[in-house]
Design a protein around this motif. Structure first.
Motif, PDB file in Angstrom:
ATOM      1  N   VAL A   1     109.281 105.704   9.838  1.00 19.04           N
ATOM      2  CA  VAL A   1     109.821 104.910   9.218  1.00 19.04           C
ATOM      3  C   VAL A   1     109.841 105.455   7.677  1.00 19.04           C
ATOM      4  CG1 VAL A   1     109.795 103.041   7.492  1.00 19.04           C
ATOM      5  CG2 VAL A   1     108.632 102.727   9.301  1.00 19.04           C
TER       6      VAL A   1
ATOM      7  N   ARG B   1     107.566 122.845   8.219  1.00 19.71           N
ATOM      8  CA  ARG B   1     108.024 121.761   6.963  1.00 19.71           C
ATOM      9  C   ARG B   1     109.464 121.633   7.382  1.00 19.71           C
ATOM     10  NH1 ARG B   1     107.748 120.846   0.660  1.00 19.71           N
ATOM     11  NH2 ARG B   1     109.449 121.685  -0.020  1.00 19.71           N
ATOM     12  N   ALA B   2     110.526 120.570   7.117  1.00 19.56           N
ATOM     13  CA  ALA B   2     111.957 121.076   7.548  1.00 19.56           C
ATOM     14  C   ALA B   2     112.456 120.944   6.452  1.00 19.56           C
ATOM     15  CB  ALA B   2     112.539 120.229   8.050  1.00 19.56           C
ATOM     16  N   GLU B   3     112.557 122.353   6.101  1.00 17.47           N
ATOM     17  CA  GLU B   3     113.510 122.480   4.708  1.00 17.47           C
ATOM     18  C   GLU B   3     114.261 122.056   4.388  1.00 17.47           C
ATOM     19  OE1 GLU B   3     113.312 123.806   1.482  1.00 17.47           O
ATOM     20  OE2 GLU B   3     111.271 123.979   2.757  1.00 17.47           O
ATOM     21  N   LYS B   4     115.153 121.605   5.030  1.00 14.82           N
ATOM     22  CA  LYS B   4     116.560 120.779   4.508  1.00 14.82           C
ATOM     23  C   LYS B   4     116.390 119.460   5.372  1.00 14.82           C
ATOM     24  CE  LYS B   4     120.098 122.948   1.923  1.00 14.82           C
ATOM     25  NZ  LYS B   4     119.596 124.042   1.875  1.00 14.82           N
ATOM     26  N   LEU B   5     117.067 118.056   5.030  1.00 11.22           N
ATOM     27  CA  LEU B   5     117.504 117.210   5.951  1.00 11.22           C
ATOM     28  C   LEU B   5     118.708 117.327   6.977  1.00 11.22           C
ATOM     29  CD1 LEU B   5     116.610 114.357   3.154  1.00 11.22           C
ATOM     30  CD2 LEU B   5     114.876 115.229   5.224  1.00 11.22           C
TER      31      LEU B   5
ATOM     32  N   TYR C   1     122.097 108.457   5.275  1.00  5.57           N
ATOM     33  CA  TYR C   1     120.770 107.207   5.586  1.00  5.57           C
ATOM     34  C   TYR C   1     120.558 106.307   5.994  1.00  5.57           C
ATOM     35  CZ  TYR C   1     118.216 104.094   2.489  1.00  5.57           C
ATOM     36  OH  TYR C   1     117.462 103.326   1.953  1.00  5.57           O
TER      37      TYR C   1
ATOM     38  N   LEU D   1     103.024 115.740   4.107  1.00  3.38           N
ATOM     39  CA  LEU D   1     102.801 116.863   5.309  1.00  3.38           C
ATOM     40  C   LEU D   1     101.157 116.999   5.943  1.00  3.38           C
ATOM     41  CD1 LEU D   1     106.120 118.265   5.218  1.00  3.38           C
ATOM     42  CD2 LEU D   1     105.487 115.641   6.814  1.00  3.38           C
TER      43      LEU D   1
ATOM     44  N   GLU E   1     120.507 112.343   8.473  1.00  2.00           N
ATOM     45  CA  GLU E   1     119.598 111.916   7.521  1.00  2.00           C
ATOM     46  C   GLU E   1     120.056 111.822   6.277  1.00  2.00           C
ATOM     47  OE1 GLU E   1     116.086 114.028  10.253  1.00  2.00           O
ATOM     48  OE2 GLU E   1     116.275 114.615   8.899  1.00  2.00           O
ATOM     49  N   ARG E   2     120.857 112.411   5.485  1.00  2.00           N
ATOM     50  CA  ARG E   2     121.089 112.828   4.588  1.00  2.00           C
ATOM     51  C   ARG E   2     122.079 111.560   4.593  1.00  2.00           C
ATOM     52  NH1 ARG E   2     120.211 116.445   1.476  1.00  2.00           N
ATOM     53  NH2 ARG E   2     122.977 116.273  -0.178  1.00  2.00           N
TER      54      ARG E   2
ATOM     55  N   MET F   1     119.168 106.430   8.737  1.00  2.00           N
ATOM     56  CA  MET F   1     117.297 106.059   9.093  1.00  2.00           C
ATOM     57  C   MET F   1     116.939 104.773   8.470  1.00  2.00           C
ATOM     58  SD  MET F   1     116.429 109.185   9.870  1.00  2.00           S
ATOM     59  CE  MET F   1     115.361 109.221   9.430  1.00  2.00           C
TER      60      MET F   1
ATOM     61  N   ARG G   1     109.719 115.308  -2.379  1.00  2.00           N
ATOM     62  CA  ARG G   1     110.511 116.912  -2.579  1.00  2.00           C
ATOM     63  C   ARG G   1     110.368 117.728  -4.500  1.00  2.00           C
ATOM     64  NH1 ARG G   1     113.844 119.133   2.125  1.00  2.00           N
ATOM     65  NH2 ARG G   1     111.777 118.517   3.609  1.00  2.00           N
TER      66      ARG G   1
ATOM     67  N   GLN H   1     116.981 103.026  11.871  1.00  2.00           N
ATOM     68  CA  GLN H   1     115.553 103.413  12.507  1.00  2.00           C
ATOM     69  C   GLN H   1     114.437 102.817  11.788  1.00  2.00           C
ATOM     70  OE1 GLN H   1     115.220 107.805  12.739  1.00  2.00           O
ATOM     71  NE2 GLN H   1     112.976 107.586  13.295  1.00  2.00           N
ATOM     72  N   GLY H   2     114.289 102.292  11.011  1.00  2.00           N
ATOM     73  CA  GLY H   2     113.261 101.789   9.863  1.00  2.00           C
ATOM     74  C   GLY H   2     113.114 100.169  10.534  1.00  2.00           C
TER      75      GLY H   2
ATOM     76  N   ARG I   1     115.443 109.537   3.524  1.00  2.00           N
ATOM     77  CA  ARG I   1     115.322 110.640   2.182  1.00  2.00           C
ATOM     78  C   ARG I   1     115.059 109.345   0.836  1.00  2.00           C
ATOM     79  NH1 ARG I   1     122.318 111.555   0.426  1.00  2.00           N
ATOM     80  NH2 ARG I   1     121.778 112.425  -0.874  1.00  2.00           N
TER      81      ARG I   1
ATOM     82  N   GLN J   1     111.442 111.173   7.425  1.00  2.00           N
ATOM     83  CA  GLN J   1     112.261 111.902   7.129  1.00  2.00           C
ATOM     84  C   GLN J   1     113.309 110.830   6.521  1.00  2.00           C
ATOM     85  OE1 GLN J   1     113.074 114.979   7.740  1.00  2.00           O
ATOM     86  NE2 GLN J   1     111.655 115.214   9.167  1.00  2.00           N
TER      87      GLN J   1
END
Lengths: 180, 165, 407
Positions: free
Chosen positions: C202, A3-7, A14, C272, A11-12, A17, C214, A20-21, C207, C205
């Motif tokens: 969607v 799992r990606a620990e940090k975005l 926002y 996940l 991605e942060r 993203m 998380r 993309q959505g 936020r 990832q």
């Protein structure tokens, strides 16, 4: 599993993203719109009751009684479906025929559709192919009394049950082919 | 006492054989029938022993043998995550009008026993000594009787419960 | 004591906010998919304690099973976990087969794996989709439900019903898969993969979604073991526990698949793990299709007359088979006296059936070990000190299914 620990910073942020959505949802929207215009619909929703889907061959709808060409039920009132039914929703009262070579017939044959769970065990138990699962599912009623289906409501001419009977008979042949 | 070819039963018989009443391994499930008074002690041994290490209490239920004595039988299914083996432990629970069925709670050994013991109390009416909060789990407090007992008829109706406030 | 709990303790000692608020949530709440009531003690927006009330869907499954014959309980098992009905069928039938000592034909093994994985796929899609919905993300829910509809369409092709499949029989399955099923299934899988990819784009990832999941609802590995938590919840906490690998049943020792393991044990890990399990299920289904088409026609039921109802054309035409049919239906299989426990990996965890037979045609005891009920028990532990809003995703990813939890 990783799992990606940090975005990532993208991605942060926002905004990318969201873009993309929006891209994914608009792609769905325009594809559906195009299908709507060209007449080849690609959206998933079916506009029931105007549109209907075709059920699979194996589909189990409401149980019904096979009616022979002479108008009589194929059922001989042996009561096996009554035994097999887990919810006890079938009630049979047998009558005797003197002048016929079938001898027994159901004087009364009731299925309580509010208890029936469409499991198909009656069909599997029947030694006469007299009760089969039809493709009928629209059996709503306004009162509880109306959910008790009597013999007259359950009888369906054999020619209308061709698809189900054909499916069942094909299964018998496959069992044979597999056994050999 | 036979170990039925099972290493678990072999070890259990060697270490705590005096607490066992019988053993079997029907259908490959190793099973030990305990004396009810030594339930906690044997269960603690099963959990803490490094060769058995049954760290999960997977399932807990009861069986009502109406005509037998003792009437009830507690059934525990244990699983060891470290060794990937299973054991079924059973213990008889007598029931008498002056001494209602009661057995020791395993909540202090495995917290997973909490809800399952509440369910057994709910369905069979077996009390668990030392349970922190023994009340019905699936049914409501006003329910009369314990439905999975064999003398509870399936068709029995329950009284109507009015609004509570 | 967690940081939040310390803060709480500080708050309750002061003059302000010294009274806790008691909140009833449920039994029918729009943000929970499952009929359950929570009695929550709140300090501001933080949960001080939580009590769970279950049983609103109790229908007396175990009592009902004790009054019919062994085969009549199969349709009832459909109604346990109604998202993955076939897996419940498989669990019950395998337990009865263990009591009877029946070995299954190979084709039946593969068909059961195929049907079971379709079912598991539908269950995980519901879990992830509904969790998104309850976190106010409507679009991914629709994609998830569309993919679930596709799995249900395939189940309808295979079993004859979308939800209450009643497909598995003692000693086999109801009937072999239709001839055109592999093609339809492959087309369905392609569509499901596309929808999963959209779903992933969607939310995974995103936020907002990540911040909600998380670090919420954490359960440690040790607590999972103490509470006997199984399934995706346990795997997300880092326990490599999967009946399909640990005690391979059916054809699971002949298929190639991985089990995803999480690290932290929070909701994001559970999400996940579920997504990865869906991809693994699709892999298993593809392998099943290959194995089944390579096999050619073969029996899907054991020839054991104790459980197998005679072939229908024999029943129509010959007296012996007719008598046998009457005996089979009115009596049902006589199961030798004894007891057994059989566990399978259902979508929520270890689904076990403990059966006791007294040698008659009626089960003496049917105990279902419901994974949702047992996974729900540590919920107060998982949300203590957390915000009220964190209860929603935590409860969603436990995936309590009322039918199975309350039986």
């Amino acid at each position: 599993m990783k799992r990606a620990e940090k975005l990532t910073w993208v991605e942060r942020l926002y905004i990318p993203m969201i873009a993309q959505g929006v891209w994914v949802t608009s792609a769905h929207f325009f594809r559906n719109l195009l299908g709507f215009i060209t007449g080849r619909r690609r959206d998933f929703v079916v506009q029931y009751p105007e549109e209907r889907v075709d059920y699979a061959d194996a589909f189990r709808g409401m149980p019904c009684l096979v009616q022979l060409a002479n108008g009589k039920p194929k059922c001989v009132a042996c009561g096996l479906c009554e035994f097999a039914c887990p919810t006890d929703c079938i009630t049979i009262v047998a009558g005797e025929l003197v002048d016929d070579n079938i001898e027994r017939y159901p004087e009364q044959f009731d299925i309580d559709m509010s208890r029936c769970m469409f499991c198909g065990l009656c069909e599997e138990a029947c030694p006469e192919e007299a009760i089969v699962m039809s493709r009928e599912v629209e059996i709503a009623a306004f009162t509880r009394e109306d959910t008790l289906f009597h013999k007259e409501q359950l009888l369906v001419p054999e020619r209308l049950l061709k698809r189900r009977l054909g499916f069942l008979r094909a299964e018998y042949d496959r069992v044979h082919a597999a056994a050999e | 006492m036979e170990d039925c070819g099972s290493g678990i039963l072999q070890r259990l018989i060697a270490e705590r054989g005096e607490h066992l009443e019988s053993t079997h391994a029907q259908h490959g499930d190793a099973t030990a029938l305990l004396r009810p008074e030594s339930l906690l002690e044997v269960m603690r041994f099963l959990r803490d022993d490094s060769e058995l290490a049954f760290n999960m209490l997977t399932d807990l239920t009861a069986v009502d043998w109406l005509d037998r004595a003792p009437r009830f039988e507690m059934v525990y299914h244990l699983y060891s995550l470290d060794w990937n083996h299973r054991l079924r432990v059973k213990a008889g629970v007598p029931d008498a009008p002056d001494a209602p069925a009661q057995v020791d709670s395993l909540c202090e050994l495995w917290p997973s026993a909490n809800w399952m013991e509440r369910e057994v109390w709910d369905m069979y009416g077996i009390r668990f000594a030392g349970h922190p909060d023994l009340k019905r789990l699936l049914l409501y407090e006003e329910f009369e009787g314990h439905p999975l007992r064999k003398d509870y008829p399936k068709e029995r109706r329950q009284p109507l419960v009015g609004p509570r406030n | 004591m967690s940081e939040a709990a310390q803060r709480l303790a500080g708050d309750s000692r002061g003059d302000l906010h010294s009274e806790h608020q008691v909140l009833n949530m449920g039994p029918s709440h729009p943000a929970t998919h499952g009929t359950v009531k929570f009695l929550i003690e709140l300090d501001g927006e933080n949960i001080v304690s939580l009590e769970v009330f279950v049983g609103y869907l109790h229908r007396g499954f175990e009592k009902e099973c004790e009054s019919g014959s062994w085969y009549q309980a199969i349709p009832y098992t459909d109604r346990l976990n109604y998202n993955s009905a076939i897996l419940c069928n498989i669990g019950y039938c395998m337990a009865v087969e263990k009591l009877l000592g029946i070995a299954l034909p190979e084709r039946c093994d593969w068909l059961r794996v195929l049907a079971g994985e379709l079912s598991r796929l539908g269950d995980h899609l519901t879990r992830c989709g509904a969790a998104c919905l309850e976190l106010q993300a409507m679009t991914p829910f629709l994609y998830g439900i569309e993919a679930r509809e596709l799995t249900w369409d395939l189940q309808e092709e295979l079993c004859g019903a979308r939800v209450t499949s009643n497909y598995i029989r003692i000693g086999g399955v109801k009937h072999d898969m239709p001839g055109d099923f592999p093609g339809k299934c492959r087309a369905g899988i392609a569509k499901i993969r596309a929808l999963l990819a959209d779903f992933d784009k969607v939310v995974t990832q995103n936020r907002i979604f990540v911040d909600r999941l998380r670090g919420t609802g954490i359960i440690s590995r040790e607590d999972c073991i103490r509470y006997a938590v199984t399934g995706p919840v346990a795997r997300a906490s880092g326990i490599a526990l999967d009946m399909r690998k640990d005690e391979p049943y059916l054809a699971y020792d002949r298929v190639d698949f991985d089990i995803p393991i999480g690290e932290v044990g929070d909701n994001y890990d559970r999400y996940l793990v579920c997504v990865e399990e869906m991809h693994q299920s699709l892999r298993i289904i593809e392998q099943c299709l290959v194995a089944l088409s390579r096999m050619g026609p073969a029996p899907v039921n054991v020839a054991d007359p104790r459980v197998r109802w005679p072939a229908k054309d024999g029943v129509f035409n010959r007296m012996e088979e007719l008598i046998q049919q009457f005996k089979a239906v009115t009596e049902g299989p006589m199961v030798p006296a004894g007891e057994c426990y059989q566990a399978i990996e259902s979508a929520n965890g270890e689904l076990g059936f403990y059966l006791v037979s007294d040698g008659t045609a009626v089960p003496y005891k049917v105990r279902c070990r419901p994974p949702s009920l047992i996974n729900l028990a540590p919920l107060p532990l998982m949300v203590r000190g957390a915000m009220l809003a964190d209860l929603i995703p935590t409860f969603d990813f436990i995936n309590m299914i009322g039918g199975e939890c309350d039986r």
